[in-house]
Design an enzyme around this catalytic site. Sequence first.
Site, mmCIF file in Angstrom:
data_model
loop_
_atom_site.group_PDB
_atom_site.id
_atom_site.type_symbol
_atom_site.label_atom_id
_atom_site.label_comp_id
_atom_site.label_asym_id
_atom_site.label_seq_id
_atom_site.Cartn_x
_atom_site.Cartn_y
_atom_site.Cartn_z
ATOM 1 C CB ALA A 124 0.562 5.899 -9.334
ATOM 2 N N GLY A 166 -0.404 -0.567 2.463
ATOM 3 C CA GLY A 166 -1.788 -0.308 2.865
ATOM 4 C C GLY A 166 -2.750 -1.316 2.284
ATOM 5 C CB THR A 207 -6.890 -4.864 3.010
ATOM 6 O OG1 THR A 207 -7.810 -4.586 1.944
ATOM 7 C CG2 THR A 207 -6.604 -3.590 3.770
ATOM 8 N N PRO A 216 -3.883 -2.211 7.936
ATOM 9 C CG PRO A 216 -5.389 -3.539 9.114
ATOM 10 C CD PRO A 216 -3.957 -3.110 9.093
ATOM 11 C CG HIS A 225 -15.412 -0.537 3.175
ATOM 12 N ND1 HIS A 225 -15.545 -1.260 4.339
ATOM 13 C CD2 HIS A 225 -14.302 0.223 3.329
ATOM 14 C CE1 HIS A 225 -14.548 -0.939 5.152
ATOM 15 N NE2 HIS A 225 -13.778 -0.041 4.559
ATOM 16 C CE LYS A 237 -12.546 -3.319 2.098
ATOM 17 N NZ LYS A 237 -11.163 -3.100 1.661
ATOM 18 N N GLY A 242 -10.147 -5.374 5.743
ATOM 19 C CA GLY A 242 -8.934 -5.627 6.537
ATOM 20 C C GLY A 242 -9.043 -4.969 7.906
HETATM 21 P P1 NAD Z 1 -8.055 0.447 -6.683
HETATM 22 O O1 NAD Z 1 -8.537 -0.793 -7.371
HETATM 23 O O2 NAD Z 1 -8.698 1.751 -7.004
HETATM 24 O O3 NAD Z 1 -6.473 0.618 -6.941
HETATM 25 C C1 NAD Z 1 -5.564 -0.436 -7.034
HETATM 26 C C2 NAD Z 1 -4.640 -0.085 -8.177
HETATM 27 O O4 NAD Z 1 -3.565 -1.048 -8.232
HETATM 28 C C3 NAD Z 1 -5.344 -0.136 -9.560
HETATM 29 O O5 NAD Z 1 -5.164 1.100 -10.220
HETATM 30 C C4 NAD Z 1 -4.608 -1.248 -10.295
HETATM 31 O O6 NAD Z 1 -4.469 -0.995 -11.684
HETATM 32 C C5 NAD Z 1 -3.245 -1.190 -9.586
HETATM 33 N N1 NAD Z 1 -2.417 -2.359 -9.869
HETATM 34 C C6 NAD Z 1 -2.811 -3.644 -10.047
HETATM 35 N N2 NAD Z 1 -1.743 -4.392 -10.368
HETATM 36 C C7 NAD Z 1 -0.664 -3.572 -10.373
HETATM 37 C C8 NAD Z 1 0.721 -3.758 -10.660
HETATM 38 N N3 NAD Z 1 1.200 -4.963 -10.964
HETATM 39 N N4 NAD Z 1 1.530 -2.685 -10.577
HETATM 40 C C9 NAD Z 1 1.053 -1.474 -10.265
HETATM 41 N N5 NAD Z 1 -0.250 -1.214 -10.002
HETATM 42 C C10 NAD Z 1 -1.084 -2.263 -10.065
HETATM 43 O O7 NAD Z 1 -8.139 0.134 -5.134
HETATM 44 P P2 NAD Z 1 -8.014 1.174 -3.906
HETATM 45 O O8 NAD Z 1 -9.366 1.555 -3.436
HETATM 46 O O9 NAD Z 1 -7.000 2.207 -4.218
HETATM 47 O O10 NAD Z 1 -7.447 0.179 -2.775
HETATM 48 C C11 NAD Z 1 -6.222 -0.510 -2.943
HETATM 49 C C12 NAD Z 1 -5.949 -1.372 -1.708
HETATM 50 O O11 NAD Z 1 -5.772 -0.527 -0.570
HETATM 51 C C13 NAD Z 1 -7.107 -2.314 -1.343
HETATM 52 O O12 NAD Z 1 -6.552 -3.515 -0.835
HETATM 53 C C14 NAD Z 1 -7.834 -1.571 -0.246
HETATM 54 O O13 NAD Z 1 -8.561 -2.423 0.617
HETATM 55 C C15 NAD Z 1 -6.669 -0.932 0.468
HETATM 56 N N6 NAD Z 1 -6.989 0.245 1.294
HETATM 57 C C16 NAD Z 1 -6.305 0.374 2.455
HETATM 58 C C17 NAD Z 1 -6.463 1.484 3.251
HETATM 59 C C18 NAD Z 1 -5.610 1.639 4.498
HETATM 60 O O14 NAD Z 1 -5.780 2.613 5.246
HETATM 61 N N7 NAD Z 1 -4.659 0.722 4.735
HETATM 62 C C19 NAD Z 1 -7.369 2.479 2.879
HETATM 63 C C20 NAD Z 1 -8.072 2.331 1.675
HETATM 64 C C21 NAD Z 1 -7.860 1.209 0.876
#
Ligand code: NAD
Length: 262
Positions: A10, A95, A97, A120, A152, A156, A162
């Site tokens: 979150a 979501g 990746t 992804p 990106h 990233k 993904g």
């Molecule tokens: P981010 O690093 O900003 O956020 C990830 C969050 O997860 C961080 O706040 C981190 O502290 C938290 N986290 C880590 N371990 C945790 C745990 N044990 N419990 C709870 N939270 C924990 O990254 P982001 O840009 O938000 O991207 C997250 C993922 O989503 C990546 O894999 C990214 O590639 C993917 N993504 C997917 C889509 C899609 O459409 N599917 C779109 C954007 C990003």
Amino acid sequence: MTTGVVVLGAAGRMGQELIAAARDQRDLTICGAVVRAGHPAVDTPASSWLPGVLLSADLGSALLGADVLIDFTRPEVTLRALREAARAGVPAVVGTTGFTAAQRDELAAFARELPLVFAPNMSAGVNVLVKLLQVAAAALGEGFDLELMELHHRHKRDAPSGTALRLAEVLAQARGQALGEVLVTGRQGDAPRAAGELGVLALRGGDVAGDHTVFFLGDGERLELTHRASSRRVFAQGALRAARWLRGQPPGLYGMAEVLGL
Ligand code: NAD
């Protein structure tokens, strides 16, 4: 009927975007916002407009009474969370990746117990692009070389994205190839293009939400299909749409094509 959603990750870029996007949704509420243990924001409000929802590090408690879990974290965190979701009987939208093949198999195994959307890229545009690629690859045939470029933001972690790997998989399948046998993720030195190769290059920088261009390169003509996400909100909206759709589905592994009815 209101769908109660728990957001895992979150405090991350996508987590915050999801919480902001949920504000405009009448039939959906954020009932839990979970961050990693030790995160400095634990016990602070998830958002100024979410009174009573504090950021917590306790996923198990957050899942009690929830309808859907939405996860945007990291693969190993996702797999641990799915174990908890399976225990609690809460369907999940993933979501995240960057899964290895073994981690993807592990994820797929949870779909025997739970309804699971795994995508992804949750934007409508990219999922329509998948359809267009199938048409173009079949129509243009092997006389056209395939290359893919993705761009990106500088934070990233996984490369290629993904989404790029998913698009590459679709292209390889359309040509009856195994992606692992044709994928090339970089070229340097004496590296002429081999027949059937599928080049995927990752560019990183700035705050780019996500661009993908697929090139069909023929003799005398080329076709370029590009998707550009200018805001992460499109991924958040797709994830919320998937959460609403997932409720009441039987266990299984679903993608955005099913959610969007493509
Ligand atoms: P981010 O690093 O900003 O956020 C990830 C969050 O997860 C961080 O706040 C981190 O502290 C938290 N986290 C880590 N371990 C945790 C745990 N044990 N419990 C709870 N939270 C924990 O990254 P982001 O840009 O938000 O991207 C997250 C993922 O989503 C990546 O894999 C990214 O590639 C993917 N993504 C997917 C889509 C899609 O459409 N599917 C779109 C954007 C990003």
